[in-house]
Scaffold this motif. Structure first.
Motif, PDB file in Angstrom:
ATOM      1  N   GLU A 158       0.844  -1.193   0.000  1.00 27.36           N
ATOM      2  CA  GLU A 158       0.000   0.000   0.000  1.00 27.36           C
ATOM      3  C   GLU A 158       0.881   1.244   0.000  1.00 27.36           C
ATOM      4  OE1 GLU A 158      -2.764  -0.066   3.134  1.00 27.36           O
ATOM      5  OE2 GLU A 158      -3.648  -2.007   2.565  1.00 27.36           O
ATOM      6  N   CYS A 159       0.501   2.184  -0.850  1.00 22.47           N
ATOM      7  CA  CYS A 159       1.240   3.451  -0.959  1.00 22.47           C
ATOM      8  C   CYS A 159       0.258   4.621  -0.928  1.00 22.47           C
ATOM      9  CB  CYS A 159       2.049   3.498  -2.253  1.00 22.47           C
ATOM     10  SG  CYS A 159       3.358   2.260  -2.367  1.00 22.47           S
ATOM     11  N   THR A 160       0.723   5.665  -0.412  1.00 25.68           N
ATOM     12  CA  THR A 160      -0.043   6.916  -0.431  1.00 25.68           C
ATOM     13  C   THR A 160       0.866   8.015  -0.971  1.00 25.68           C
ATOM     14  OG1 THR A 160       0.615   7.415   1.844  1.00 25.68           O
ATOM     15  CG2 THR A 160      -1.489   6.253   1.512  1.00 25.68           C
ATOM     16  N   SER A 161       0.286   8.916  -1.739  1.00 26.28           N
ATOM     17  CA  SER A 161       1.055  10.003  -2.335  1.00 26.28           C
ATOM     18  C   SER A 161       0.626  11.338  -1.702  1.00 26.28           C
ATOM     19  CB  SER A 161       0.865  10.049  -3.847  1.00 26.28           C
ATOM     20  OG  SER A 161      -0.490  10.276  -4.174  1.00 26.28           O
ATOM     21  N   LYS A 180       5.832  -0.761  11.571  1.00 29.30           N
ATOM     22  CA  LYS A 180       6.276  -1.432  10.352  1.00 29.30           C
ATOM     23  C   LYS A 180       7.244  -0.518   9.617  1.00 29.30           C
ATOM     24  CE  LYS A 180       2.094  -4.179   9.546  1.00 29.30           C
ATOM     25  NZ  LYS A 180       0.990  -4.490   8.597  1.00 29.30           N
ATOM     26  N   ASN A 181       8.092  -1.124   8.789  1.00 27.04           N
ATOM     27  CA  ASN A 181       9.004  -0.323   7.981  1.00 27.04           C
ATOM     28  C   ASN A 181       8.227   0.401   6.887  1.00 27.04           C
ATOM     29  OD1 ASN A 181      10.973  -1.397   9.565  1.00 27.04           O
ATOM     30  ND2 ASN A 181      11.705  -2.879   8.030  1.00 27.04           N
ATOM     31  N   ILE A 182       8.735   1.530   6.476  1.00 27.78           N
ATOM     32  CA  ILE A 182       8.094   2.321   5.428  1.00 27.78           C
ATOM     33  C   ILE A 182       9.125   2.660   4.367  1.00 27.78           C
ATOM     34  CG2 ILE A 182       6.323   3.269   6.964  1.00 27.78           C
ATOM     35  CD1 ILE A 182       7.957   5.810   7.140  1.00 27.78           C
ATOM     36  N   ASN A 183       8.638   2.758   3.087  1.00 31.21           N
ATOM     37  CA  ASN A 183       9.461   3.157   1.955  1.00 31.21           C
ATOM     38  C   ASN A 183       9.023   4.546   1.488  1.00 31.21           C
ATOM     39  OD1 ASN A 183      11.042   0.768   1.690  1.00 31.21           O
ATOM     40  ND2 ASN A 183       9.259  -0.267   0.816  1.00 31.21           N
ATOM     41  N   ILE A 184      10.007   5.387   1.242  1.00 29.94           N
ATOM     42  CA  ILE A 184       9.741   6.766   0.827  1.00 29.94           C
ATOM     43  C   ILE A 184      10.413   7.008  -0.520  1.00 29.94           C
ATOM     44  CG2 ILE A 184       9.981   9.209   1.427  1.00 29.94           C
ATOM     45  CD1 ILE A 184       8.153   7.704   3.308  1.00 29.94           C
ATOM     46  N   THR A 185       9.625   7.593  -1.463  1.00 31.94           N
ATOM     47  CA  THR A 185      10.142   8.007  -2.761  1.00 31.94           C
ATOM     48  C   THR A 185       9.649   9.418  -3.047  1.00 31.94           C
ATOM     49  OG1 THR A 185      10.088   5.718  -3.574  1.00 31.94           O
ATOM     50  CG2 THR A 185      10.284   7.471  -5.214  1.00 31.94           C
TER      51      THR A 185
END
Length: 780
Positions: A158-161, A180-185
């Motif tokens: 799941e991603c949110t922008s 939980k770990n999170i990914n950022i772009t």
């Protein structure tokens, strides 16, 4: 970046029927104004149809290596740039033969967002689920185009922008799964280009900013115990405790301790105010905010009590009593308890036997104790609730006691501190006590084991008296006082004018120096500067012993300005500028002429006054009455007979000066006694002859004999004057007189009965008195 080879593009362009015959003589550079990512490759094509021969490239007006360009055919040359990192560059294609610019383009670069950092934090609470997630990044921007950023936050699938125009964003963390770990772009987009950052993964507890700790402080006698709760169970964390001591002037002394647990002991000073705060963080997470600062007052620690008892001994009084000023360091006033200081004055001999003598108590940090000329010991005890806290003692030597002292005591001033040095006595010592004061009331003192020390924290430009006393095991030596020295020597005193007295070609200038401070610099010399309208004309220097000077070689009737500058080793001071104008003429000459004229006027007035007095006396003298004149014969030169005073003065109302005597008679040295006709003295005669001319007027009778003599000198013996005869007319007041009349003939007139031999007759002569005769007598 370019999906098709450049050669294919050129072939298409050249084979196009629309371009054939139209661009044969066209020269240009393509593509125009391109954007590339930093570190990527770029290619630029130069169309050379309008020229013949070779071409060359320039980058920002600098030639490029020919090996980077490649001619595909006679009309096109391709420039290849590898790993282009410039922010922007201008490329131009030039004809090698004509040096003309055939065309150009601009290349700009852009970069990916980098250095992404994120953290979870609390806003209104300090525990539970964090409320916010904030992320920030760096982006190397070299473009005027508007940039929009999109932040993708992904957990699992799941991603949110989230959109923003800045390089940071604050996101509501409640919509994100925690633990939980999170990914950022981060993706950056403009109208010309678009680029995305690398994916960054964060551990939840590595970016969790916990809330500040809640402190619990316990104040103990010698330290502070600071505690707080563990921030997160079963997680490693670290904490920092910051504390500072509040000083009287408002400054603070800070300390910092970093510890891996939830409590710490802080060593503090007695009766002092401390401010304490702390912060904590999980293992790799950012620091929390500082906790709310707490202020505490520490308790009195017995080990911190340093009385440092000392004494200053005054001179012995007439009754043999000495005033000993006991001084010590009192317990700080910040200690809110009540303390009593007890002084015991003990004779030294009895002190050795253990006999105590209790004196009065003192509530301040000093007491004056009366002592006789014997040696004593002073004991000081501090009591709190009648419980002794600390003690100290000091030795007071006897009057005339032989004790060692230091020698060669020297002092020097350097940058606001006083350097003190001395030579130790022969006997071994355990230290030295140095005390100093600037007013004789407030003392400072400290102990040293060396033969030199530095006195600091002194009042600026104040004179200090410094004493050094050697200390032994149970006694103290004699103190040696140094010469008074200033903490810092200031500028010399202010120069003030006393007087400026101008003349025609000189001016006398005097001044004085007024010192506003106790430690003014000693004047070495004075410099007097005189100028006309700002242009210096005189510059005279005199030593410090003179405070006046005569400025010479000045111009008459000219305005000058003058001031005096005092010079010392520490600086200079300048007086106010004084204006004056020289005289047209020398005022001293005018003064001399005035004095001389005054003296002459006084002499003339004095002479005139004397003349007026004499003239008044002359005018007040009565004129002689010719009716009172009598006829008398001039006596012969040898005749010494003088008329007795009894016969001459018959009228008491007349003055003797009014009588007229022949000059011959006045010359007789002594009168002869008058005789009668029978030869007896005149006093025996019953009948006397009185000549009316010899009767004195009243005013003449009162005159002095000297005036009488002056009146009698009317004419000389040989002088002959024709006078009116008494028979010449009935109105003539004068009688006939003969210039030659012997005594015998006179006697015959008085005594007709006695025959007297007549002398030879001479021509008769009449005499009368005039005012001119008085004038001649006065002239003589």
């Amino acid at each position: 970046m370019y999906p098709f080879p450049v050669t294919f593009i050129l072939v298409v362009i050249l084979s196009s029927p629309m371009c054939k015959g139209q661009n044969v003589n066209t020269c240009n550079v393509t593509p125009k104004d391109q954007y590339i990512e930093v570190g990527s490759d770029a290619q630029v094509v130069c169309q050379t149809s309008c020229v013949r021969g070779k071409i060359f490239w320039t980058l920002n007006n600098r030639p490029i290596n020919e090996g980077l360009s490649n001619a595909t055919n006679s009309s096109h040359t391709v420039l290849s740039l590898k790993n282009f990192t410039r922010h922007s560059a201008t490329l131009q294609c030039h004809s090698a033969e004509t040096q003309h610019v055939l065309g150009g383009t601009t290349i700009r670069t852009y970069s990916k967002p980098s250095k992404i950092s994120c953290r979870f934090y609390y806003v209104s609470q300090n525990e539970g689920v964090p409320e916010r997630l904030t992320c920030s990044w760096e982006h190397r921007i070299n473009s005027s185009l508007e940039i929009n950023y999109t932040v993708l936050v992904c957990q699992a699938a799941e991603c949110t922008s989230h959109e923003t125009e800045r390089t940071s964003i604050d996101i509501d963390a409640l919509k994100i799964y925690t633990s939980k770990n999170i990914n950022i772009t981060v993706r950056a987009k403009t109208a010309a280009w678009e680029v995305s950052s690398s994916h960054v993964e964060f551990d939840y507890y590595d970016i969790l900013k916990i809330g500040p700790p809640k402190l619990n402080i316990a104040v103990l006698s010698d330290h502070l115990l600071v505690k707080w709760e563990r921030p997160v169970a079963q997680r490693e964390y670290r904490c920092q405790v910051k504390y500072s001591k509040v000083v009287s002037d408002g400054t603070s002394e800070e300390g910092l301790k970093e510890i891996p647990n939830s409590s710490v002991n802080i060593t503090v000073e007695s009766c002092s105010t401390y401010k304490i705060t702390a912060r904590c963080a999980l293992n790799k997470a950012p620091w929390s905010d500082w906790s709310q600062e707490k202020t505490v007052l520490t308790k009195l620690n017995k080990s911190d009590i340093k009385l440092r008892l000392w004494r200053k001994i005054a001179e012995k009084e007439k009754n043999g009593v000495r005033k000993v000023h006991a001084i010590w360091m009192e317990i700080p006033a910040t200690c809110q308890d009540t303390f009593i200081y007890s002084i015991k004055r003990i004779p030294y001999k009895e002190h050795m036997t253990g006999v105590n003598y209790t004196d009065t108590s003192c509530s301040k940090s000093n007491c004056v104790v009366d002592m006789n000329q014997d040696a004593h010991r002073i004991n000081l005890t501090v009591l709190h609730n009648e419980t002794p806290l600390a003690e100290d003692s000091v030795y007071v030597p006897a009057v005339g006691e032989s004790l060692p002292h230091v020698t060669e005591l020297q002092t020097a001033t350097a940058e606001g501190v006083i350097l003190v040095s001395w030579k130790a006595p022969v006997q071994p010592v355990r230290g030295y006590m140095i005390d100093w004061t600037h007013n004789g009331n407030q003392y400072y003192w400290k102990e040293s084991k060396y033969t030199n020390t530095t006195l600091s924290d002194l009042l600026d430009k104040k004179p200090y008296n410094i004493t050094v006393t050697p200390l032994f095991n149970d006694k103290t030596g004699h103190g040696m006082q140094a010469l008074q020295i200033c903490s810092r020597v200031g500028d010399p005193g202010n120069v003030t004018f006393v007087d400026v007295r101008p003349y025609d070609k000189s001016a006398y200038v005097s001044w004085s120096t007024e010192s506003q401070e106790e430690c003014s610099g000693a004047v070495i010399n004075y410099t007097v500067l005189c100028s006309i309208e700002g242009s210096p004309v005189l510059n005279v220097t005199v030593d410090h012993s003179k405070q006046d000077i005569l400025l010479q070689d000045l111009k008459p009737d000219t305005r000058y300005s003058v001031y005096v500058m005092a010079t010392a080793l520490t600086g200079t001071t300048k007086s106010r500028e004084r204006l004056f104008k020289t005289k047209r003429f020398d005022p001293r000459l005018i003064t001399a002429l005035g004095v001389s004229g005054t003296i002459i006027i006084i002499l003339v007035l004095s002479l005139g006054l004397c003349c007026a007095v004499q003239w008044k006396k002359f005018r007040e003298k009565p004129l002689p009455n010719p009716g009172l004149s009598s006829v008398a014969l001039w006596p012969s030169p040898g005749h010494q007979e003088r008329t007795p005073p009894s016969q001459a003065v018959n009228n008491p109302s007349e003055s003797p000066c009014d009588m007229v005597y022949p000059e011959e008679t006045q010359r007789m040295p002594s009168p002869l006694p008058d005789t009668s006709c029978s030869g007896n003295p005149a006093s025996d005669q019953t009948e006397q002859y009185t000549d009316p001319a010899l009767v004195l007027t009243p005013d003449v009778q009162n005159e002095k004999p000297t005036e009488l003599i002056e009146t009698l000198h009317l004419s000389s013996p040989g002088e002959s004057t024709a006078l009116l005869s008494s028979g010449d007319g009935p109105f003539s007041p004068y009688r006939s007189q003969s210039s030659v009349e012997t005594p015998a003939s006179r006697t015959s007139k008085l005594c007709p009965r006695v025959p007297v031999k007549q002398q030879e007759k001479t021509a008769p002569m009449t005499v009368y008195v005039t005012l001119s005769m008085f004038e001649q007598g006065q002239g003589r």
